[in-house]
Scaffold this motif. Structure first.
Motif, mmCIF file in Angstrom:
data_model
loop_
_atom_site.group_PDB
_atom_site.id
_atom_site.type_symbol
_atom_site.label_atom_id
_atom_site.label_comp_id
_atom_site.label_asym_id
_atom_site.label_seq_id
_atom_site.Cartn_x
_atom_site.Cartn_y
_atom_site.Cartn_z
ATOM 1 N N GLU A 1 -5.918 -7.464 -4.145
ATOM 2 C CA GLU A 1 -5.883 -7.128 -5.580
ATOM 3 C C GLU A 1 -6.233 -5.659 -5.791
ATOM 4 O OE1 GLU A 1 -4.499 -8.765 -7.729
ATOM 5 O OE2 GLU A 1 -4.565 -10.851 -7.106
ATOM 6 N N LEU A 2 -7.106 -5.151 -4.944
ATOM 7 C CA LEU A 2 -7.474 -3.736 -5.046
ATOM 8 C C LEU A 2 -6.266 -2.846 -4.769
ATOM 9 C CD1 LEU A 2 -10.041 -1.570 -4.800
ATOM 10 C CD2 LEU A 2 -9.291 -1.631 -2.443
ATOM 11 N N VAL A 3 -5.488 -3.209 -3.733
ATOM 12 C CA VAL A 3 -4.297 -2.418 -3.404
ATOM 13 C C VAL A 3 -3.305 -2.464 -4.568
ATOM 14 C CG1 VAL A 3 -2.279 -2.331 -1.875
ATOM 15 C CG2 VAL A 3 -4.573 -2.595 -0.905
ATOM 16 N N ARG A 4 -3.210 -3.625 -5.225
ATOM 17 C CA ARG A 4 -2.277 -3.766 -6.354
ATOM 18 C C ARG A 4 -2.591 -2.743 -7.462
ATOM 19 N NH1 ARG A 4 0.311 -8.833 -8.186
ATOM 20 N NH2 ARG A 4 -1.326 -10.178 -7.370
ATOM 21 N N THR A 5 -3.880 -2.490 -7.683
ATOM 22 C CA THR A 5 -4.247 -1.709 -8.872
ATOM 23 C C THR A 5 -4.831 -0.330 -8.541
ATOM 24 O OG1 THR A 5 -6.405 -2.797 -8.817
ATOM 25 C CG2 THR A 5 -4.750 -3.763 -10.274
ATOM 26 N N ARG A 6 -4.779 0.096 -7.297
ATOM 27 C CA ARG A 6 -5.517 1.313 -6.924
ATOM 28 C C ARG A 6 -4.960 2.562 -7.626
ATOM 29 N NH1 ARG A 6 -4.005 4.469 -2.149
ATOM 30 N NH2 ARG A 6 -1.814 4.126 -1.686
ATOM 31 N N PRO B 1 -3.950 14.437 -8.179
ATOM 32 C CA PRO B 1 -4.447 14.952 -6.900
ATOM 33 C C PRO B 1 -5.976 14.986 -6.853
ATOM 34 C CG PRO B 1 -2.642 16.309 -7.700
ATOM 35 C CD PRO B 1 -2.964 15.345 -8.799
ATOM 36 N N ALA B 2 -6.619 15.131 -8.022
ATOM 37 C CA ALA B 2 -8.085 15.142 -8.033
ATOM 38 C C ALA B 2 -8.627 13.778 -7.595
ATOM 39 C CB ALA B 2 -8.595 15.488 -9.423
ATOM 40 N N ARG B 3 -7.883 12.694 -7.924
ATOM 41 C CA ARG B 3 -8.318 11.340 -7.525
ATOM 42 C C ARG B 3 -7.889 11.022 -6.092
ATOM 43 N NH1 ARG B 3 -11.900 8.288 -8.792
ATOM 44 N NH2 ARG B 3 -10.843 6.296 -8.645
ATOM 45 N N THR B 4 -6.633 11.421 -5.733
ATOM 46 C CA THR B 4 -6.124 11.013 -4.413
ATOM 47 C C THR B 4 -6.637 11.930 -3.303
ATOM 48 O OG1 THR B 4 -4.133 12.370 -4.615
ATOM 49 C CG2 THR B 4 -3.965 10.092 -5.385
ATOM 50 N N GLY B 5 -7.021 13.169 -3.664
ATOM 51 C CA GLY B 5 -7.470 14.123 -2.646
ATOM 52 C C GLY B 5 -6.329 14.641 -1.785
ATOM 53 N N PHE C 1 0.838 -1.193 0.000
ATOM 54 C CA PHE C 1 0.000 0.000 0.000
ATOM 55 C C PHE C 1 0.877 1.248 0.000
ATOM 56 C CE2 PHE C 1 -2.161 3.451 2.111
ATOM 57 C CZ PHE C 1 -3.375 3.490 1.434
ATOM 58 N N GLN C 2 1.925 1.254 0.818
ATOM 59 C CA GLN C 2 2.809 2.418 0.899
ATOM 60 C C GLN C 2 3.525 2.659 -0.435
ATOM 61 O OE1 GLN C 2 3.241 4.816 3.281
ATOM 62 N NE2 GLN C 2 4.350 5.763 1.589
ATOM 63 N N ILE C 3 3.937 1.572 -1.085
ATOM 64 C CA ILE C 3 4.635 1.757 -2.364
ATOM 65 C C ILE C 3 3.671 2.335 -3.399
ATOM 66 C CG2 ILE C 3 5.990 0.634 -4.185
ATOM 67 C CD1 ILE C 3 6.811 -1.467 -2.064
ATOM 68 N N THR C 4 2.417 1.860 -3.386
ATOM 69 C CA THR C 4 1.446 2.449 -4.324
ATOM 70 C C THR C 4 1.204 3.921 -3.946
ATOM 71 O OG1 THR C 4 -0.410 1.566 -3.045
ATOM 72 C CG2 THR C 4 0.290 0.283 -4.938
#
Ligand code: GRG
Length: 296
Positions: free
Chosen positions: A289-294, A234-238, A221-224
């Motif tokens: 799998e969600l974390v892999r592709t988030r 930034p619009a997606r990550t907030g 998660f941290q690497i993603t």
């Protein structure tokens, strides 16, 4: 494949809504004196977070057949700890972030002193929630309290944050970087999985594979997060992008492709750790799998 993605999205949406609703019920309403504190608590806690750690608590509790009431209370407690840490992380003396969850960082709304006090109040609310949550045996409540205190303190988030600050401006090697993030980010993922399992009837032999799953997941998660800081929207990550400019990150150390390869290796290791649970771990698998592709 598409069918299972839709199912996962529905699962996440439903669990997120449940957690949002439970969090809302646990924070006093706006206007409760002192009004600025309750405005701040609601701003920090009820903003549009992904609730991934809370959902991890619920998924681990489902695996261990825990009471739904206990699992939801503990999911709220973990999200409170997480929100508390985000407030401090965003302060000018730390990351100096201006935006969080698509809204102004808390210190930009209520000032630094009130932001720090709100962070403390959220930690207090987290432990109050653990004590008041029904459906837990005394021994489990004690173990859950210890698990959370360990995840927050010198052996967890605080230790990771201090190492992160000490390494700012220096070039860290992979071991040092892993130390920072397995504490700063990974510790709360591990605690979320463990706390969820303790809400149920998990045996010691179930806890170890769950911890291993969450350890790999948290680092992935941290690497993603680093990848999104580098090239996300930034619009997606907030969040502000590029705040890690003065820091060693998995992207500066391994490059984009190397960081993606590391994510794949860690998610694969997380999936292997779930082998003993067979089909019962379907949600935890989908979550990895969600974390892999988030992308947020
Ligand atoms: C007293 C609890 C406490 C902590 C003090 C400040 C600190 C020590 C630790 C910082 C921990 C921290 C904020 C790590 C960053 C982890 C991270 C990648 C957060 C972003 O998580 P998301 O994307 O956020 O899940 P949302 O907003 O979706 O919840």
């Amino acid at each position: 494949m598409i069918g299972s993605r839709i199912q996962l999205a529905a699962y996440l949406d439903e669990r997120r809504a449940r957690i949002d609703d439970a969090l809302d019920r646990r924070v006093p309403s706006l206007g409760t004196p002192p009004a600025i504190l309750h405005e701040a608590l609601r701003h920090a806690l009820l903003g549009p977070g992904k609730r991934l750690r809370g959902i991890l608590v619920l998924a681990a509790a489902e695996l261990a057949r825990g009471s739904a009431e206990a699992a939801l209370g503990l999911a709220c407690a973990v999200e409170m700890v997480h929100a508390s840490s985000l407030i401090l992380d965003d302060l000018p003396c730390m990351d100096d972030a201006s935006v969080r969850r698509g809204r102004p960082a808390l210190h930009r709304v209520v000032g630094e002193a009130n932001a720090i006090l709100t962070s403390v109040a959220l930690l207090d609310l987290a432990f109050d929630t653990v004590q008041r949550t029904g459906g837990l045996r005394d021994a489990a409540r004690g173990a859950i309290t210890c698990c959370l205190t360990e995840a927050i303190g010198a052996r967890g988030l605080v230790g990771g944050q201090v190492a992160d600050l000490a390494g700012t401006g220096a070039r860290l090697d992979l071991d040092a970087l892993e130390f920072v993030h397995s504490h700063k980010t990974g510790a709360l993922f591990i605690a979320a999985a463990e706390v969820g399992a303790l809400a149920g009837r998990a045996r010691e032999r179930d806890l170890e594979p769950l911890r291993l799953y969450a350890k790999n997941l948290g680092l992935a998660f941290q690497i993603t997060d680093d990848l999104l800081d580098y090239s996300g929207s930034p619009a997606r990550t907030g969040k502000d992008a590029g705040l890690d400019r003065d820091k060693t990150t998995f992207v500066t150390l391994c490059g984009i492709d190397g960081a993606r390869r590391l994510v794949d290796e860690l998610i694969d290791a997380a999936l292997v750790a779930l082998t003993p649970f067979g089909r019962r771990a379907a949600h935890l698998r989908a979550f990895a799998e969600l974390v892999r592709t988030r992308d947020r």
